[in-house]
Design a protein around this motif. Structure first.
Motif, mmCIF file in Angstrom:
data_model
loop_
_atom_site.group_PDB
_atom_site.id
_atom_site.type_symbol
_atom_site.label_atom_id
_atom_site.label_comp_id
_atom_site.label_asym_id
_atom_site.label_seq_id
_atom_site.Cartn_x
_atom_site.Cartn_y
_atom_site.Cartn_z
ATOM 1 N N GLU A 89 -8.139 18.654 0.111
ATOM 2 C CA GLU A 89 -7.168 18.843 -0.974
ATOM 3 C C GLU A 89 -7.004 17.596 -1.823
ATOM 4 O OE1 GLU A 89 -2.491 20.173 -1.598
ATOM 5 O OE2 GLU A 89 -3.423 20.313 0.381
ATOM 6 N N TYR A 90 -6.976 16.426 -1.173
ATOM 7 C CA TYR A 90 -6.726 15.186 -1.911
ATOM 8 C C TYR A 90 -7.999 14.382 -2.181
ATOM 9 C CZ TYR A 90 -1.979 16.379 -0.571
ATOM 10 O OH TYR A 90 -0.791 17.047 -0.376
ATOM 11 N N GLU A 91 -9.149 14.967 -1.800
ATOM 12 C CA GLU A 91 -10.454 14.380 -2.099
ATOM 13 C C GLU A 91 -10.597 12.967 -1.528
ATOM 14 O OE1 GLU A 91 -10.847 14.675 -6.333
ATOM 15 O OE2 GLU A 91 -11.147 16.834 -6.290
ATOM 16 N N TRP A 92 -10.177 12.805 -0.270
ATOM 17 C CA TRP A 92 -10.354 11.531 0.406
ATOM 18 C C TRP A 92 -11.778 11.428 0.937
ATOM 19 C CZ3 TRP A 92 -5.267 12.822 3.317
ATOM 20 C CH2 TRP A 92 -4.177 12.477 2.511
ATOM 21 N N ASP A 93 -12.185 10.218 1.290
ATOM 22 C CA ASP A 93 -13.562 9.974 1.732
ATOM 23 C C ASP A 93 -13.709 10.011 3.243
ATOM 24 O OD1 ASP A 93 -14.405 9.656 -0.907
ATOM 25 O OD2 ASP A 93 -13.894 7.529 -0.906
ATOM 26 N N GLY A 94 -13.010 10.904 3.909
ATOM 27 C CA GLY A 94 -13.149 11.030 5.354
ATOM 28 C C GLY A 94 -11.899 10.596 6.094
ATOM 29 N N VAL A 95 -12.025 10.533 7.424
ATOM 30 C CA VAL A 95 -10.880 10.269 8.284
ATOM 31 C C VAL A 95 -10.321 8.866 8.072
ATOM 32 C CG1 VAL A 95 -10.130 10.033 10.688
ATOM 33 C CG2 VAL A 95 -11.633 11.918 10.036
ATOM 34 N N VAL A 96 -11.186 7.873 7.925
ATOM 35 C CA VAL A 96 -10.714 6.492 7.744
ATOM 36 C C VAL A 96 -9.898 6.380 6.459
ATOM 37 C CG1 VAL A 96 -11.424 4.101 7.390
ATOM 38 C CG2 VAL A 96 -12.639 5.524 9.057
ATOM 39 N N ASP A 97 -10.381 6.993 5.385
ATOM 40 C CA ASP A 97 -9.656 6.972 4.119
ATOM 41 C C ASP A 97 -8.328 7.712 4.246
ATOM 42 O OD1 ASP A 97 -9.527 6.137 1.436
ATOM 43 O OD2 ASP A 97 -10.213 8.092 0.704
ATOM 44 N N ALA A 98 -8.336 8.837 4.964
ATOM 45 C CA ALA A 98 -7.104 9.597 5.187
ATOM 46 C C ALA A 98 -6.097 8.769 5.984
ATOM 47 C CB ALA A 98 -7.414 10.895 5.923
ATOM 48 N N PHE A 99 -6.589 8.006 6.963
ATOM 49 C CA PHE A 99 -5.725 7.163 7.793
ATOM 50 C C PHE A 99 -4.972 6.160 6.927
ATOM 51 C CE2 PHE A 99 -4.922 6.260 12.245
ATOM 52 C CZ PHE A 99 -4.388 4.984 12.230
ATOM 53 N N ARG A 100 -5.633 5.664 5.869
ATOM 54 C CA ARG A 100 -5.013 4.668 4.997
ATOM 55 C C ARG A 100 -4.099 5.289 3.944
ATOM 56 N NH1 ARG A 100 -10.354 2.477 4.607
ATOM 57 N NH2 ARG A 100 -10.454 3.296 2.483
ATOM 58 N N LYS A 101 -4.356 6.536 3.563
ATOM 59 C CA LYS A 101 -3.669 7.098 2.405
ATOM 60 C C LYS A 101 -2.676 8.215 2.713
ATOM 61 C CE LYS A 101 -7.419 6.054 -0.844
ATOM 62 N NZ LYS A 101 -8.437 6.625 -1.769
ATOM 63 N N THR A 102 -2.815 8.891 3.848
ATOM 64 C CA THR A 102 -1.952 10.038 4.095
ATOM 65 C C THR A 102 -0.501 9.628 4.292
ATOM 66 O OG1 THR A 102 -1.626 12.013 5.443
ATOM 67 C CG2 THR A 102 -2.306 10.016 6.602
ATOM 68 N N SER A 103 0.400 10.496 3.855
ATOM 69 C CA SER A 103 1.827 10.297 4.135
ATOM 70 C C SER A 103 2.296 11.260 5.221
ATOM 71 C CB SER A 103 2.650 10.511 2.857
ATOM 72 O OG SER A 103 2.506 11.835 2.376
#
Length: 313
Positions: A153-167
């Protein structure tokens, strides 16, 4: 929110069942790594309860004292979970493993009788750990599915990117816990098997210590990720850029003077902007323009829940 709750409930059921099985395994065999894993699962079960409390509390209606709602409650309870994971499970596991390494261990139980059958005690640990891996795989699948949905949905670059950006720290915490639980059960299984095969207790003892270090390391990482949201982190730069472009594309907007965003809860963002409008714009239409800009920003990113615009002519 519903996705996060489902993830936490799945983890709660899995960890509660696993904690009981691991403790029975420890009682029957005295394995240090099984005791470490018992601490781990008990802590994880308690953590799920805290996360559910955070989800429920964050759903309270906004009030005068909390005009943007109680969404940050999830950040607080997730931070509390990481501290407990570090303080209880990690430290106790490391301490018990260290004591077993220094003071020596023992064989993993003798013979166990059940339903008329007799078998070596260490079989209990193997069966329990394999069962734990199965339970944790189920919980991990639920958490991973929700995380993958957010990544798409938010077009992140994988799990590591999600770890840094997710709320959505609740899903992040559950996913991390499940991953560490799988890894911990695997390490304990290796330690138990090697100790039985070689007759040397050191493998089981070292496994317990490694599990403790693993728990503390990831607990610190989780605490760090929750800190950024508790302190009021903004949206990523690329998302803010898209929202600014939405504003600039609106007819009559000349310049965006200031643009600020901050997370006020999981997937809830407040936007504050100072916008210069065309001096020839009819001030009677200004309210309609501001309302239109708010709708456009919310349509661009569903996380935008609150918008405050200060117009300049």
């Amino acid at each position: 929110m519903a996705g996060s709750r489902g993830v936490v409930i799945a983890a709660l059921v899995a960890n509660g069942a696993i904690a009981v099985l691991k403790f029975l395994g420890f009682l029957l065999t005295g394995s240090p790594s099984m005791l470490s894993e018992t601490y781990h699962s008990i802590s994880d079960t308690g953590n799920q309860v805290f996360l559910l409390v955070g989800i429920r509390y964050s759903g309270k209606e906004a009030s005068r004292a909390h005009p943007f709602g109680y969404g940050k409650a999830q950040f607080f309870y997730s931070f509390l979970v990481s501290v407990l994971l570090f303080g209880i499970a990690g430290w106790e596991s490391l301490k018990h493993g260290y004591e077993a390494i220094v003071h020596g261990g023992h064989a993993l139980g003798g013979l166990v009788s059940f339903a008329g059958y007799t078998f070596p005690g260490w079989y209990v640990n193997v069966v329990v750990l394999v069962g734990a891996i199965a339970f944790e795989s189920y919980a991990m699948k639920k958490a991973a599915a929700e995380l993958r949905r957010q990544i798409r949905e938010y077009e992140w670059d994988g799990v590591v990117d999600a770890f840094r950006k997710t709320s959505d720290v609740t899903t992040l915490t559950a996913f991390t816990e499940d991953g560490i639980a799988l890894l911990g059960a695997g390490i304990a299984l290796v330690g138990v098997v090697l100790t039985e095969v070689t007759g040397n207790y050191i493998y089981d003892a070292v496994s317990a210590a490694v599990i403790g270090v693993l728990l503390m390391g990831f607990a610190l990482a989780l605490a760090w990720e929750n800190k950024r949201l508790l302190l009021g982190e903004s949206l990523p730069n690329d998302v803010e850029k898209r929202l600014r472009e939405v504003v600039l594309a609106h007819p009559g907007v000349v310049h965006v003077d200031n643009f600020r965003t901050v997370h006020v809860g999981p997937e809830k963002v407040l936007v504050n902007a100072d916008i210069s409008f065309d001096s020839g714009l009819d001030t009677a239409d200004l309210d309609d323009d501001i309302s239109a800009i708010e709708r456009k920003m919310k349509a661009e990113d569903k996380r935008v829940k609150f918008v405050y615009i200060e117009p300049e002519l």
